[in-house]
Design an enzyme around this catalytic site. Structure first.
Site, mmCIF file in Angstrom:
data_model
loop_
_atom_site.group_PDB
_atom_site.id
_atom_site.type_symbol
_atom_site.label_atom_id
_atom_site.label_comp_id
_atom_site.label_asym_id
_atom_site.label_seq_id
_atom_site.Cartn_x
_atom_site.Cartn_y
_atom_site.Cartn_z
ATOM 1 N N GLY A 131 0.823 -1.206 0.000
ATOM 2 C CA GLY A 131 0.000 0.000 0.000
ATOM 3 C C GLY A 131 0.856 1.253 0.000
ATOM 4 O O GLY A 131 2.059 1.192 -0.234
ATOM 5 N N ASN A 132 0.225 2.390 0.240
ATOM 6 C CA ASN A 132 0.980 3.647 0.348
ATOM 7 C C ASN A 132 0.281 4.549 1.354
ATOM 8 O O ASN A 132 -0.726 4.177 1.942
ATOM 9 C CB ASN A 132 1.132 4.308 -1.023
ATOM 10 C CG ASN A 132 -0.211 4.670 -1.633
ATOM 11 O OD1 ASN A 132 -0.919 5.513 -1.108
ATOM 12 N ND2 ASN A 132 -0.569 4.011 -2.728
ATOM 13 N N ARG A 133 0.826 5.741 1.541
ATOM 14 C CA ARG A 133 0.384 6.586 2.660
ATOM 15 C C ARG A 133 -0.799 7.510 2.333
ATOM 16 O O ARG A 133 -1.158 8.356 3.138
ATOM 17 C CB ARG A 133 1.558 7.454 3.127
ATOM 18 C CG ARG A 133 2.697 6.669 3.682
ATOM 19 C CD ARG A 133 3.850 7.586 4.047
ATOM 20 N NE ARG A 133 5.052 6.834 4.290
ATOM 21 C CZ ARG A 133 5.316 6.155 5.394
ATOM 22 N NH1 ARG A 133 4.443 6.153 6.371
ATOM 23 N NH2 ARG A 133 6.435 5.489 5.526
ATOM 24 N N SER A 134 -1.384 7.373 1.160
ATOM 25 C CA SER A 134 -2.461 8.309 0.808
ATOM 26 C C SER A 134 -3.695 8.101 1.701
ATOM 27 O O SER A 134 -4.166 6.979 1.886
ATOM 28 C CB SER A 134 -2.856 8.114 -0.658
ATOM 29 O OG SER A 134 -4.016 8.851 -0.934
ATOM 30 N N ALA A 192 -3.443 7.695 -5.280
ATOM 31 C CA ALA A 192 -2.092 7.142 -5.343
ATOM 32 C C ALA A 192 -2.256 5.660 -5.666
ATOM 33 O O ALA A 192 -2.531 4.848 -4.779
ATOM 34 C CB ALA A 192 -1.376 7.351 -4.027
#
Ligand code: PMT
Length: 413
Positions: free
Chosen positions: A206-209, A270
């Site tokens: 995943g990512n931090r969005s 993102a």
């Protein structure tokens, strides 16, 4: 905007009546000419003087005697472009559903052909009671716009569904109801949040969005009257007036986007660039040797939207870490109408914060750095630009942008 529009604000008696003062303020700030009508019980919660000071007009609270007019309800009912009742208590909803005209508020509604917007507020039990459900259904069948209550603290320390919608949401509903807003008739697709690509049933890439940037854009587009579809991975709330499609992975986001046919696409999500080729059906057990996870590229959603014919006006985003050189290359090669770049390593910008510092990059490489500001303000400025681009292209139907003459999307990302 509501410039010059005539709004009757009906206030009935609940603790949310204090929020009606904010609503009156927001309506006047949007340029509306506001007249307030209160019920007897509303006056137990908030004084007429507050509304008079905000709107510049005396409040109408009685059918007889107190006004210079012999028939204040018919005058007001005919005068109104729209009537909004906020808060609408269970008793007021019942009276409206029945067509009773017992006081200045209900008589004004009955004496008017203007569209009616109601924002109910009451305790959860009252909101969920079959009688209230029936009244709400009845009103909706009659064409009344109901701005549903949200969940939160209620009077007396209770928590639950029944809290009046926020004034901004009610203003947006009023603007939509009387066909106002510069983006009226324009369909806007917004993607938001970070995708999660499963490794196994427990883990994901995943990512931090957080979705804050995309949600702010969707809400602003809605406020401007657009028909908004928000494809999001985020758990953030959104206004009931927009169409929300909840997704998790890049593939789900691509499918959801493919089902839309917007005039404007703003891709703030993102999206993972790579995902595991296969997701293990069961949790991968801890072993002495760490497993190898083979990755494959995800679909490029933005490229798919840009390749459409006719194509919508496309706003891409670029999350960079440091130099914006790569973002300028993306703006030139991805076929977008404009690119919003942010350096996500910068304090107060990028992921999960309430502010952002973005640089607008045009397809010819020109850049326009904006100062650090709340994401809501970035959204507003960005939609100003979108409106300008739409105005420039109006007359030619769908957008054919200068970006189409440039190199087709390449590796871009
Ligand atoms: O959500 P917040 O916490 O508020 O944070 C906001 C944000 C930092 C996520 C946002 O401002 C932002 O920068 N969004 C784009 C993030 C990103 O994925 O950038 P990118 O440079 O990797 O992608 C470029 C563009 O291609 C983006 O419009 C992206 O949506 C799109 N893309 C990317 C990969 C992919 N497989 N498909 C795509 O469509």
């Amino acid at each position: 905007m509501l410039a010059g529009r005539r709004v009757v604000l009906g206030v009935s008696g609940g603790v949310a009546a204090y929020k009606a003062a904010y609503l009156a303020r927001r309506l006047t700030e949007r340029g509306a000419d506001v007249r307030v009508v209160t019920t007897e019980s509303a006056r137990e919660f908030i004084g007429d003087q507050t509304f008079a000071a905000i709107t510049g007009h005396p409040v109408i609270g009685h059918l007889f005697g107190a006004s210079t007019s012999v028939s204040p309800h018919t005058e007001l009912g005919r005068w109104a472009d729209v009537i909004v009742v906020a808060p609408a208590t269970a008793a007021t909803l019942a009276r409206l559903a029945q067509g009773l005209s017992e006081d200045a508020l209900t008589a004004t509604v009955l004496a008017s052909r203007a569209p009616l917007v109601v924002a109910p507020a009451m305790h959860t039990e009252m909101w969920e009671h079959p009688a209230t459900r029936r009244n709400v259904e009845r009103l909706e069948r009659d064409g009344v716009v109901v701005v549903p209550p949200g969940e939160g603290p209620l009077a007396g320390g209770d928590v639950g569904v029944g809290r009046m919608a926020e004034p901004e949401e009610i203003v947006a509903a009023v603007e939509r109801t009387i066909g106002e807003g510069p983006l009226q008739g324009v369909s806007v697709l917004v993607t938001a949040g970070g995708t999660r690509e499963p490794i196994d049933p427990v883990r994901f890439l995943g990512n931090r969005s957080s979705g804050k940037m995309g949600h702010a854009i969707a809400e602003e587009a809605l406020r401007r009257g657009a028909d908004v579809t928000l494809v999001t991975t985020s758990a953030l709330p959104s206004s009931p007036g927009l169409t929300r499609i909840q997704v998790e992975t890049a593939a789900e986001m691509e499918q959801a986007v493919e089902r839309t046919d917007p005039d404007v696409a703003i891709l703030a999500a993102a999206v993972a660039d790579f995902r595991p080729v296969t997701a293990a059906p069961e949790k991968i057990a801890r072993t002495a040797e760490a497993p190898r996870i083979e990755l494959e590229p995800t679909p490029d959603i933005l490229a798919g939207v840009v390749a459409r014919r006719p194509r919508p006006l496309v706003v891409g985003f670029a999350a960079e870490t440091g130099s914006l050189e790569r973002a300028v290359r993306k703006a030139k090669t991805k076929g977008v109408d404009l690119l919003v770049a942010n350096d996500v390593t910068e304090e107060g910008a990028g992921f999960a914060v309430d502010t952002n510092r973005v640089t607008i990059i045009w397809p010819d490489g020109r850049t326009d750095p904006w100062p650090l500001m709340p994401k809501s303000a970035v959204a507003a400025r960005l939609l100003d630009l979108v409106e300008e681009l739409l105005d420039r292209e109006s007359g030619s139907g769908r957008v054919s942008s200068p970006a189409e003459d440039l190199e087709r999307p390449g590796d871009g990302r």
